[in-house]
Design an enzyme around this catalytic site. Structure first.
Site, PDB file in Angstrom:
ATOM      1  N   LYS A  80       0.857  -1.185   0.000  1.00 55.35           N
ATOM      2  CA  LYS A  80       0.000   0.000   0.000  1.00 55.35           C
ATOM      3  C   LYS A  80       0.891   1.231   0.000  1.00 55.35           C
ATOM      4  O   LYS A  80       2.048   1.156   0.419  1.00 55.35           O
ATOM      5  CB  LYS A  80      -0.862  -0.005   1.274  1.00 55.35           C
ATOM      6  CG  LYS A  80      -2.115   0.815   1.194  1.00 55.35           C
ATOM      7  CD  LYS A  80      -3.269   0.036   0.604  1.00 55.35           C
ATOM      8  CE  LYS A  80      -4.502   0.902   0.500  1.00 55.35           C
ATOM      9  NZ  LYS A  80      -5.661   0.177  -0.007  1.00 55.35           N
ATOM     10  N   GLY A 182     -24.504   3.117   3.953  1.00 53.62           N
ATOM     11  CA  GLY A 182     -23.573   3.719   2.997  1.00 53.62           C
ATOM     12  C   GLY A 182     -23.949   3.396   1.568  1.00 53.62           C
ATOM     13  O   GLY A 182     -23.952   2.232   1.159  1.00 53.62           O
TER      14      GLY A 182
HETATM   15  P1  NAD Z   1     -17.667   5.821  -0.954  1.00 53.96           P
HETATM   16  O1  NAD Z   1     -16.913   6.911  -0.297  1.00 53.96           O
HETATM   17  O2  NAD Z   1     -18.021   5.941  -2.388  1.00 53.96           O
HETATM   18  O3  NAD Z   1     -19.044   5.554  -0.158  1.00 53.96           O
HETATM   19  C1  NAD Z   1     -19.153   5.609   1.216  1.00 53.96           C
HETATM   20  C2  NAD Z   1     -20.564   6.119   1.520  1.00 53.96           C
HETATM   21  O4  NAD Z   1     -20.779   6.046   2.927  1.00 53.96           O
HETATM   22  C3  NAD Z   1     -20.790   7.556   1.089  1.00 53.96           C
HETATM   23  O5  NAD Z   1     -21.975   7.652   0.334  1.00 53.96           O
HETATM   24  C4  NAD Z   1     -20.898   8.313   2.421  1.00 53.96           C
HETATM   25  O6  NAD Z   1     -21.754   9.432   2.343  1.00 53.96           O
HETATM   26  C5  NAD Z   1     -21.466   7.218   3.316  1.00 53.96           C
HETATM   27  N1  NAD Z   1     -21.266   7.448   4.746  1.00 53.96           N
HETATM   28  C6  NAD Z   1     -20.219   8.034   5.378  1.00 53.96           C
HETATM   29  N2  NAD Z   1     -20.430   8.057   6.697  1.00 53.96           N
HETATM   30  C7  NAD Z   1     -21.623   7.462   6.919  1.00 53.96           C
HETATM   31  C8  NAD Z   1     -22.388   7.165   8.076  1.00 53.96           C
HETATM   32  N3  NAD Z   1     -21.977   7.503   9.309  1.00 53.96           N
HETATM   33  N4  NAD Z   1     -23.558   6.513   7.919  1.00 53.96           N
HETATM   34  C9  NAD Z   1     -24.010   6.170   6.699  1.00 53.96           C
HETATM   35  N5  NAD Z   1     -23.347   6.443   5.557  1.00 53.96           N
HETATM   36  C10 NAD Z   1     -22.162   7.076   5.678  1.00 53.96           C
HETATM   37  O7  NAD Z   1     -16.814   4.502  -0.671  1.00 53.96           O
HETATM   38  P2  NAD Z   1     -16.928   3.108  -1.451  1.00 53.96           P
HETATM   39  O8  NAD Z   1     -15.896   3.069  -2.499  1.00 53.96           O
HETATM   40  O9  NAD Z   1     -18.352   2.825  -1.769  1.00 53.96           O
HETATM   41  O10 NAD Z   1     -16.438   2.123  -0.290  1.00 53.96           O
HETATM   42  C11 NAD Z   1     -17.298   1.777   0.778  1.00 53.96           C
HETATM   43  C12 NAD Z   1     -16.532   0.925   1.786  1.00 53.96           C
HETATM   44  O11 NAD Z   1     -16.043  -0.257   1.145  1.00 53.96           O
HETATM   45  C13 NAD Z   1     -15.285   1.619   2.363  1.00 53.96           C
HETATM   46  O12 NAD Z   1     -15.123   1.192   3.696  1.00 53.96           O
HETATM   47  C14 NAD Z   1     -14.147   1.071   1.517  1.00 53.96           C
HETATM   48  O13 NAD Z   1     -12.917   1.070   2.208  1.00 53.96           O
HETATM   49  C15 NAD Z   1     -14.629  -0.345   1.270  1.00 53.96           C
HETATM   50  N6  NAD Z   1     -14.070  -0.945   0.036  1.00 53.96           N
HETATM   51  C16 NAD Z   1     -14.284  -0.347  -1.160  1.00 53.96           C
HETATM   52  C17 NAD Z   1     -13.764  -0.933  -2.306  1.00 53.96           C
HETATM   53  C18 NAD Z   1     -13.999  -0.322  -3.671  1.00 53.96           C
HETATM   54  O14 NAD Z   1     -13.771  -0.998  -4.689  1.00 53.96           O
HETATM   55  N7  NAD Z   1     -14.469   0.919  -3.760  1.00 53.96           N
HETATM   56  C19 NAD Z   1     -13.031  -2.126  -2.225  1.00 53.96           C
HETATM   57  C20 NAD Z   1     -12.858  -2.724  -0.975  1.00 53.96           C
HETATM   58  C21 NAD Z   1     -13.378  -2.118   0.163  1.00 53.96           C
END
Ligand code: NAD
Length: 349
Positions: A80, A182
């Site tokens: 990372k 989320g």
């Molecule tokens: P993102 O930032 O697009 O979405 C996160 C969402 O959560 C946003 O809409 C935000 O407004 C919402 N949010 C924030 N705080 C909140 C709360 N207290 N209550 C409810 N909603 C809340 O992120 P993402 O890419 O969709 O990723 C989501 C999760 O999955 C993260 O933890 C990320 O690390 C994990 N993840 C993502 C990927 C990927 O391919 N994007 C891969 C592995 C893991």
């Protein structure tokens, strides 16, 4: 500043501090383990409050990538990188070129991809300096945008269905209530897959536009962000933040299954044990959210999306193996996932 005594140091093979006065770059690249192949992991840009915070984050995240790639059977290790800086104000093409030169100096031991605060456009700058980069939209395949999120959502969907099958004897989602915390890149795609499969959705997000879209598109029921973890639902899919299963929230959980995308959902290891005692089936986060890293790998290899999807579908068998072994050994699913990953990448004591 301590590094060797950081809990997540865990015998990292290499930690590189990259600085470039001309562009203002201050970055750390962590290579945790390369037993299974070159390390791959995203580059996060974040205005860390201190250098120690940045070190803690990069070590924790790179170690997590070793476990994730091992369990999803990719020929990759874990790494990372983090850039200390504000992605809203401090991004320049030259900064990412400097990242590219730092990655190039590692001779392929680390492959960089996008993460929080970085984008496919930033990866394109990095690619001017090194070929050890993934997550670029080269426009050759309309099914690929460079965004791994739809693939992550697909893996979560596969893992969630396997959990339902393990608990209910059938993976039919029709009429089951799924609470999604989320509705970002992954959460929204997951909603689409669940809705198509006939599940009933309960949703919450701090972004009211995202909530309104889910209500309109999927006839979802909106609840407040304080209610979502404890609503009456069959399945809880955390897709926002880490550490949401903690001493405060755990007693209020009503769902029998937890299966979502968010990284590090359990605040501490013992929360996995408590979930087991409560009879809650937890699909370990890094096992079922590995679809994105699979896509980054297949995209770099120039292999088609249907092969990515076939590989992602193997998450179902892995998570089932974890559920079965956890029951056999009376251990939490998170504990078993870690041991299985360590067996696969050959962790030394
Ligand atoms: P993102 O930032 O697009 O979405 C996160 C969402 O959560 C946003 O809409 C935000 O407004 C919402 N949010 C924030 N705080 C909140 C709360 N207290 N209550 C409810 N909603 C809340 O992120 P993402 O890419 O969709 O990723 C989501 C999760 O999955 C993260 O933890 C990320 O690390 C994990 N993840 C993502 C990927 C990927 O391919 N994007 C891969 C592995 C893991």
């Amino acid at each position: 500043m301590s590094i060797f005594s950081e809990p997540a140091f865990d015998d990292h093979e290499q930690v590189v501090f990259a600085s470039d006065p001309e562009t203002g770059l201050k970055a750390i690249i962590a290579v945790h383990n390369t037993n299974l192949g070159p390390s791959l992991g995203g580059c996060r840009m974040w205005p860390y409050a201190s250098e120690q915070d940045a070190i803690h984050d990069v070590l924790r995240l790179s170690r997590g990538m070793t476990y994730k790639s091992a369990l999803v059977n990719l020929p990759l290790g874990g790494g990372k990188s983090v850039i200390i800086g504000d992605p809203r104000t401090q991004k320049t093409p030259e900064l990412f070129r400097a990242v590219g030169r730092a990655v190039e100096r590692l001779n392929g031991r680390y492959i960089v991809a996008e993460d929080v605060g970085t984008s496919p456009a930033d990866m394109a700058e990095i690619a001017c300096e090194t070929r050890h980069v993934g997550g670029i939209n080269d426009g050759t395949d309309p099914a690929r945008t460079g965004d791994p999120s739809p693939f992550t959502a697909y893996g979560v969907f596969i893992g969630l269905k396997e959990a339902v099958k393990y608990k209910n004897g059938s993976d039919d989602l029709k009429g089951l209530q799924v609470a999604i915390q989320g509705l970002g890149n992954v959460g929204f795609h997951l909603c689409e897959l669940l809705h198509t499969a006939g599940a009933k959705l309960i949703v919450a997000d701090i972004n009211s536009d995202a909530v309104n879209r889910a209500v309109d598109r999927f006839a979802a029921t909106a609840v407040s962000i304080d209610e979502i973890l404890s609503v009456n639902a069959d399945i809880l899919a955390p897709c926002a933040l880490g550490s949401i299963i903690n001493d405060t929230s755990i007693a209020g959980l009503k769902a029998g299954i937890i299966a979502g995308a968010a990284n590090n959902q359990l605040e501490a290891d013992h929360h996995g044990d408590i979930l087991r005692e409560m009879g809650v089936l937890y699909a370990p986060d890094y096992v079922i959210n590995a679809g994105g890293v699979v896509e980054v790998h297949y995209c770099r290899e120039g292999r088609p999306v249907r092969e990515t999807n076939r590989h992602i579908e193997s998450i179902g068998a892995t998570v089932r193996e974890i559920f079965e072994r956890a029951d056999r050994e009376s251990k939490s699913t998170s504990y078993i996932a870690d041991r299985l990953a360590e067996e696969r990448f050959g962790k030394t004591a």
